[in-house]
Design a protein around this motif. Sequence first.
Motif, PDB file in Angstrom:
ATOM      1  N   LEU A   1       5.392  -4.034  -3.573  1.00  0.00           N
ATOM      2  CA  LEU A   1       5.854  -4.974  -2.745  1.00  0.00           C
ATOM      3  C   LEU A   1       7.671  -4.904  -2.761  1.00  0.00           C
ATOM      4  O   LEU A   1       7.683  -4.294  -4.118  1.00  0.00           O
ATOM      5  CB  LEU A   1       5.309  -6.219  -2.760  1.00  0.00           C
ATOM      6  CG  LEU A   1       3.893  -6.511  -2.337  1.00  0.00           C
ATOM      7  CD1 LEU A   1       3.397  -7.767  -2.848  1.00  0.00           C
ATOM      8  CD2 LEU A   1       4.027  -6.437  -0.708  1.00  0.00           C
ATOM      9  N   PRO A   2       8.149  -5.482  -2.192  1.00  0.00           N
ATOM     10  CA  PRO A   2       9.673  -5.617  -2.286  1.00  0.00           C
ATOM     11  C   PRO A   2      10.202  -6.649  -3.485  1.00  0.00           C
ATOM     12  O   PRO A   2       9.050  -7.566  -3.580  1.00  0.00           O
ATOM     13  CB  PRO A   2      10.138  -6.118  -1.024  1.00  0.00           C
ATOM     14  CG  PRO A   2       9.340  -6.694  -0.246  1.00  0.00           C
ATOM     15  CD  PRO A   2       7.876  -6.031  -0.777  1.00  0.00           C
TER      16      PRO A   2
ATOM     17  N   THR B   1       7.113  -1.014   2.544  1.00  0.00           N
ATOM     18  CA  THR B   1       7.839  -0.842   1.128  1.00  0.00           C
ATOM     19  C   THR B   1       7.647   0.255   0.238  1.00  0.00           C
ATOM     20  O   THR B   1       7.803   0.357  -0.723  1.00  0.00           O
ATOM     21  CB  THR B   1       8.043  -1.893   0.507  1.00  0.00           C
ATOM     22  OG1 THR B   1       6.898  -2.845   0.424  1.00  0.00           O
ATOM     23  CG2 THR B   1       9.030  -3.239   1.262  1.00  0.00           C
ATOM     24  N   GLY B   2       6.244   1.109   0.903  1.00  0.00           N
ATOM     25  CA  GLY B   2       6.210   2.321   0.219  1.00  0.00           C
ATOM     26  C   GLY B   2       5.327   2.068  -1.239  1.00  0.00           C
ATOM     27  O   GLY B   2       4.765   1.351  -1.388  1.00  0.00           O
TER      28      GLY B   2
ATOM     29  N   ALA C   1      14.072   5.574  -7.420  1.00  0.00           N
ATOM     30  CA  ALA C   1      15.010   4.451  -7.260  1.00  0.00           C
ATOM     31  C   ALA C   1      14.684   3.382  -6.704  1.00  0.00           C
ATOM     32  O   ALA C   1      15.218   2.113  -6.559  1.00  0.00           O
ATOM     33  CB  ALA C   1      16.209   5.212  -6.582  1.00  0.00           C
ATOM     34  N   ASN C   2      13.378   3.304  -5.896  1.00  0.00           N
ATOM     35  CA  ASN C   2      12.685   2.144  -5.289  1.00  0.00           C
ATOM     36  C   ASN C   2      11.997   1.253  -6.028  1.00  0.00           C
ATOM     37  O   ASN C   2      11.544   0.207  -5.598  1.00  0.00           O
ATOM     38  CB  ASN C   2      11.915   2.585  -3.938  1.00  0.00           C
ATOM     39  CG  ASN C   2      10.567   3.583  -4.757  1.00  0.00           C
ATOM     40  OD1 ASN C   2      10.610   4.290  -5.634  1.00  0.00           O
ATOM     41  ND2 ASN C   2       9.461   3.220  -3.931  1.00  0.00           N
ATOM     42  N   VAL C   3      11.931   1.688  -7.498  1.00  0.00           N
ATOM     43  CA  VAL C   3      11.167   0.811  -8.523  1.00  0.00           C
ATOM     44  C   VAL C   3      12.249   0.285  -9.304  1.00  0.00           C
ATOM     45  O   VAL C   3      12.561   0.986 -10.326  1.00  0.00           O
ATOM     46  CB  VAL C   3       9.849   1.419  -9.035  1.00  0.00           C
ATOM     47  CG1 VAL C   3       9.191   0.460  -9.948  1.00  0.00           C
ATOM     48  CG2 VAL C   3       9.216   2.013  -7.844  1.00  0.00           C
ATOM     49  N   PRO C   4      12.366  -1.034  -9.352  1.00  0.00           N
ATOM     50  CA  PRO C   4      13.239  -1.448 -10.394  1.00  0.00           C
ATOM     51  C   PRO C   4      12.993  -1.111 -11.869  1.00  0.00           C
ATOM     52  O   PRO C   4      11.863  -1.387 -12.226  1.00  0.00           O
ATOM     53  CB  PRO C   4      13.353  -3.029 -10.060  1.00  0.00           C
ATOM     54  CG  PRO C   4      12.939  -3.270  -8.893  1.00  0.00           C
ATOM     55  CD  PRO C   4      12.129  -2.175  -8.457  1.00  0.00           C
ATOM     56  N   GLY C   5      13.826  -0.749 -12.724  1.00  0.00           N
ATOM     57  CA  GLY C   5      13.497  -0.407 -14.150  1.00  0.00           C
ATOM     58  C   GLY C   5      13.004   0.866 -14.255  1.00  0.00           C
ATOM     59  O   GLY C   5      12.864   1.326 -15.374  1.00  0.00           O
TER      60      GLY C   5
ATOM     61  N   ILE D   1       9.531  -5.085   7.198  1.00  0.00           N
ATOM     62  CA  ILE D   1      10.580  -4.806   5.882  1.00  0.00           C
ATOM     63  C   ILE D   1      10.305  -3.305   5.630  1.00  0.00           C
ATOM     64  O   ILE D   1       9.333  -3.102   5.117  1.00  0.00           O
ATOM     65  CB  ILE D   1      10.762  -5.590   4.860  1.00  0.00           C
ATOM     66  CG1 ILE D   1      10.966  -7.103   5.255  1.00  0.00           C
ATOM     67  CG2 ILE D   1      11.355  -5.228   3.537  1.00  0.00           C
ATOM     68  CD1 ILE D   1      10.658  -8.340   4.177  1.00  0.00           C
ATOM     69  N   GLY D   2      11.358  -2.421   5.685  1.00  0.00           N
ATOM     70  CA  GLY D   2      11.277  -1.121   5.483  1.00  0.00           C
ATOM     71  C   GLY D   2      11.232  -0.357   6.444  1.00  0.00           C
ATOM     72  O   GLY D   2      10.580  -0.302   7.717  1.00  0.00           O
TER      73      GLY D   2
END
Length: 545
Positions: free
Chosen positions: A160-161, A389-390, A507-511, A194-195
């Motif tokens: 999820l975003p 959101t993938g 890059a789409n996953v924070p951290g 979204i996405g």
Amino acid sequence: MSAPPSDSQPASRAVPSSVDVVVVGAGFSGMYLLHKLREMNLSAVAFEAGTDVGGTWYWNRYPGARVDVESLAYSYSFSEDLEQEYEWQERYPTQPEILRYARHVADRFDLRRDIFFRTRVNAAAYDEQGRTWRVRTEHGDAVTARFLVMATGCLSASKLPEIPGLDRFAGATYHTAHWPHEGVDFTGLRVGIIGTGSSGVQSIPVIAEQAAQLTVFQRTPAYSLPARNRRLRPDEIAAMKANYRTFRQAQKESGFGVPTPIPTKSALEVSDEERDATFERAWESGSLVNLLTAYADLSIDQAANDTAKRFIHRKIHQIVEDPRTAADLCPEYPVGTKRPCLDTGYYETYNRENVHLVNLRRTPIVEITERGIRTSDQAYEFDVIVYATGFDAMTGALTSVDIRGRGGAPLDEAWSAGPRTYLGISSAGYPNLFMITGPGSPSVLSNMVVSIEQHVDWVTDAIAYLDHQGLTTIEPTQEAEDAWVDHVNLIADATLYPKANSWYMGANVPGKPQVFMPYAGGVGEYRKTCDEIAAQGYKGFALSV
């Protein structure tokens, strides 16, 4: 007829306490693996979270879901009888057609009897003394196995975003990777999505035809080409079936698992007229590969790539009537460095009066509210929100299982700075653990079925080699793994891929560590390397009795 999903799992069946091989996942990888293991007279069991086979094509049922490799090429090659008997309907089949194919394969080869559905694997630990894996499921089952194969897929751990208030919205919410099996009727509804990755590009035109209003929230635009989808003609089906063996060999030797002529010219050495004509033919062909391989330097030279970018930008401006919307739909990163899409009427959809594009780089989302979505300049009210959101790609499905190798070392900690594998097949410190199309292999840069079959064949050949030699374990050496990781990075750094903030990079996953995860050297070259390593007695692997 294929068994319906609800009937796939006999309630009384007991999970065996010990097998030769535990397989996690019953998508295209897991199914072929079960078939191969059975041919080798090895005992095996597969655990699948869904209620039926199909993997990606079981879960991703969103409107417009369709593969971007042609059906006659996106199919198993291991059985000539299967190739000849199965009848594909469309050039680019929809999710239901691909799922029908998966179910047909499961029926034809009687695969379900070795699969436990509705069963997620939670943990797997290596027993150094017993040289076995102990695998545990969400239902409390525990199975001991000589080998553990993760056939969990590259795009199966959805995400999820990272937006405040996700639980606040009072209306219905859907994620494209977890779509209701009965479908969703958007007729007359106000919908926010979204996405704009592949699932967004495919679903937006379909939802727009139903919804009263559709508002698309886009952070990064996608490059998309028209699919030119159609029903297959009997003559082209017959021609492929008559030529399958030659075609399959060409697939194995190709760069992307899709046979195409090898380009020899630079995009910069031809006239503007010749180059535009080449790009135009690729655009009209309905094939991603035709564009990506139009010239030899599109993936390695920024100036060459810019010629393709300018061509696609012109196409978008020709199709989309509103100049600002057209400009917002034009990506600035190099063509091909994020997964490009094939679409059916995607850009044309933005000419509809009921469709509105919100550029999140200009007005970012602040929060999800009870009534809808609030950006930095406006509050939008919706009846439905769709998250396209993938995934936590390539590693998410592996690290979500608590896998512990030698000394109890967790895989997610071993990969804390980025995934580390040898050939994308296994990791040092995790004996007899194999990954199908794992990070460090061509996987998502290829026709997945071609890469899946190659990995399954390689893994089962390795198991047969161990048994024939009276050996017990196989595990990469640290030196071989380090050298392979360096090689994967070296190949990637010679391309434009790292220039985009893509899910290829995490890059789409924070951290998540920012490293390029697939192997960009090509399917054919990768296969040669794997075959050479096996022919040299599994060079780079430590084998023990």
